[in-house]
Design a protein around this motif. Structure first.
Motif, short mmCIF file in Angstrom:
data_model
loop_
_atom_site.label_atom_id
_atom_site.label_comp_id
_atom_site.label_asym_id
_atom_site.label_seq_id
_atom_site.Cartn_x
_atom_site.Cartn_y
_atom_site.Cartn_z
N UNK A 1 39.04 15.88 45.34
CA UNK A 1 39.24 17.18 44.68
C UNK A 1 40.47 17.86 45.69
N UNK A 2 41.14 18.51 44.97
CA UNK A 2 42.17 19.32 45.78
C UNK A 2 41.71 20.93 45.88
N UNK A 3 42.34 21.88 46.46
CA UNK A 3 42.08 23.10 46.66
C UNK A 3 42.16 23.91 45.38
N UNK B 1 38.42 22.91 43.95
CA UNK B 1 37.64 23.60 44.84
C UNK B 1 37.89 24.73 45.50
N UNK B 2 38.03 26.01 44.64
CA UNK B 2 38.27 27.05 45.10
C UNK B 2 37.52 28.00 45.99
N UNK B 3 37.86 28.82 47.07
CA UNK B 3 37.06 29.34 47.95
C UNK B 3 36.32 30.54 47.17
N UNK B 4 35.50 30.30 46.10
CA UNK B 4 34.79 31.18 45.46
C UNK B 4 33.32 30.83 45.00
N UNK B 5 32.57 31.74 45.25
CA UNK B 5 30.75 31.43 45.10
C UNK B 5 30.89 31.43 43.37
N UNK C 1 37.55 36.37 48.54
CA UNK C 1 38.79 36.26 49.03
C UNK C 1 39.37 34.78 49.03
N UNK C 2 40.74 34.60 48.70
CA UNK C 2 41.20 33.35 49.43
C UNK C 2 42.39 33.87 50.06
N UNK C 3 43.41 33.03 50.87
CA UNK C 3 44.24 33.76 51.77
C UNK C 3 45.13 34.78 51.29
N UNK C 4 45.48 34.84 49.94
CA UNK C 4 46.21 35.75 49.67
C UNK C 4 45.38 37.16 49.46
N UNK C 5 44.31 36.95 49.04
CA UNK C 5 43.25 38.11 49.06
C UNK C 5 42.91 38.75 50.52
N UNK C 6 43.34 38.17 51.58
CA UNK C 6 43.42 38.45 52.81
C UNK C 6 44.58 39.36 53.12
N UNK D 1 42.21 37.17 39.88
CA UNK D 1 41.69 35.71 40.04
C UNK D 1 41.50 35.05 38.71
N UNK D 2 41.34 33.88 38.99
CA UNK D 2 40.83 32.90 37.54
C UNK D 2 39.42 33.23 37.47
N UNK D 3 38.95 33.77 36.22
CA UNK D 3 37.89 34.15 35.88
C UNK D 3 37.40 35.64 35.83
N UNK D 4 38.50 36.49 36.48
CA UNK D 4 38.05 37.84 36.61
C UNK D 4 38.96 38.63 35.77
N UNK D 5 40.08 38.09 35.03
CA UNK D 5 40.86 38.97 34.17
C UNK D 5 40.29 39.98 33.24
N UNK D 6 39.22 39.25 32.40
CA UNK D 6 38.68 40.12 31.35
C UNK D 6 38.15 41.25 31.91
N UNK D 7 37.32 41.27 33.10
CA UNK D 7 36.45 42.54 33.61
C UNK D 7 37.51 43.10 34.26
N UNK D 8 38.55 42.79 34.96
CA UNK D 8 39.61 43.73 35.66
C UNK D 8 40.40 44.32 34.71
#
Length: 281
Positions: free
Chosen positions: A22-24, A27-31, A38-43, A122-129
């Motif tokens: 798998x690529x990044x 495998x996103x840096x998410x729980x 955070x990913x790199x952009x989120x820093x 972020x992918x998966x947070x649009x509806x709440x945001x």
């Protein structure tokens, strides 16, 4: 009759990891239980906001901002929190009680709620945001509900690095109303600042960034930019000093030449029997 795929020969070399694993993006840096970590952009993006958040209407000692810090908002449910990608507060001490760095921002122990909050999609947070997701019974309220109805944060900003879309909301009469860009900026007169998109390089990465401007549209420089400007000004001053010295040398040479010409002319006049000192002006 069903044909079976040919067997791979044992002599065939194995596929390289970038083709077989798998690529990044897989495998996103998410729980999995808490999307949007955070990913790199989120820093980098919150860092740029942090470095350029300098409200001119407030003393720096009464300005606070943070990224990815737990924001506790309900005294009756003290364990409930949101974690904004970035938020800014005015009217509070930079240090907690003027003494220590904050471990979190506990609104019932502070003198002011956040004044502006930024969420990076972020992918998966649009509806709440974007306020499209409703809270569930006996569950914590959504971000939108917390920011709008509980903390009543005056400005709520949402930015997507995937589409470069900037959406902003201003609290009007207890509800968020969409804000329109004015000359490409979102003015916040209470802060003496505007927020907008800027195409440039930050920490060596060239892209479209969200950052702070003055109300007149001038960039609020971050420290490395200030150092660059200072170095350029010093270099310009050095060049101007060198040019002034060169002009002084030229002027001195011209004065010497003029004096020499005057002496030669006076000598010739004396040879003709004319005293140059007796000539009328």
């Amino acid at each position: 009759m069903t044909l079976s795929p040919p067997l791979t020969s044992q002599s065939d070399p194995p596929l390289p990891p970038w083709e077989s694993l798998p690529t990044m993006y897989d495998l996103p840096s998410e729980n999995p239980e808490e999307k949007g970590l955070p990913d790199e952009f989120h820093f980098l993006q919150p860092l740029l906001l942090y470095l350029t958040f300098q409200p001119i209407n407030w003393s720096p000692e009464l300005v606070y901002s943070a990224a990815d810090l737990n924001l506790y908002y309900d005294l009756e449910h003290p364990l409930w929190y949101k974690r904004p990608d970035w938020f800014g507060v005015v009217g509070v001490s930079r240090l907690y009680k003027g003494e220590d760095l904050r471990l979190s921002y506990v609104t019932w122990q502070e003198t002011a709620n956040p004044f502006v909050v930024v969420e990076l999609l972020s992918p998966g947070t649009e509806d709440e945001d974007l306020g499209n997701k409703q809270s569930q019974k006996d569950k914590p309220p959504t971000k939108w509900e917390v920011y709008e109805r509980i903390l009543r944060i005056p400005y709520y900003i949402v930015f997507s690095r995937y589409t470069n879309e900037l959406r902003a909301f201003h609290l009007v009469g207890g509800h968020y109303e969409p804000m329109n860009l004015i000359d490409g900026l979102l003015p916040m007169p209470e802060l003496g600042l505007s927020l907008g998109l800027w195409s440039g390089s930050f920490r060596g990465i060239s892209k479209l960034w969200l950052r702070w401007f003055t109300l007149d549209g001038e960039l609020i420089p971050e420290p490395t930019e200030e150092a660059t400007v200072a170095a350029e000004e010093a270099a310009n001053a050095k060049e101007e000093a060198a040019a002034a010295k060169e002009r002084a040398i030229v002027a001195e040479q011209e004065a010497t030449q003029a004096k020499r010409k005057a002496e030669i002319l006076a000598q010739r006049l004396r040879q003709l029997g004319v005293n140059p000192d007796e000539l009328d002006d």
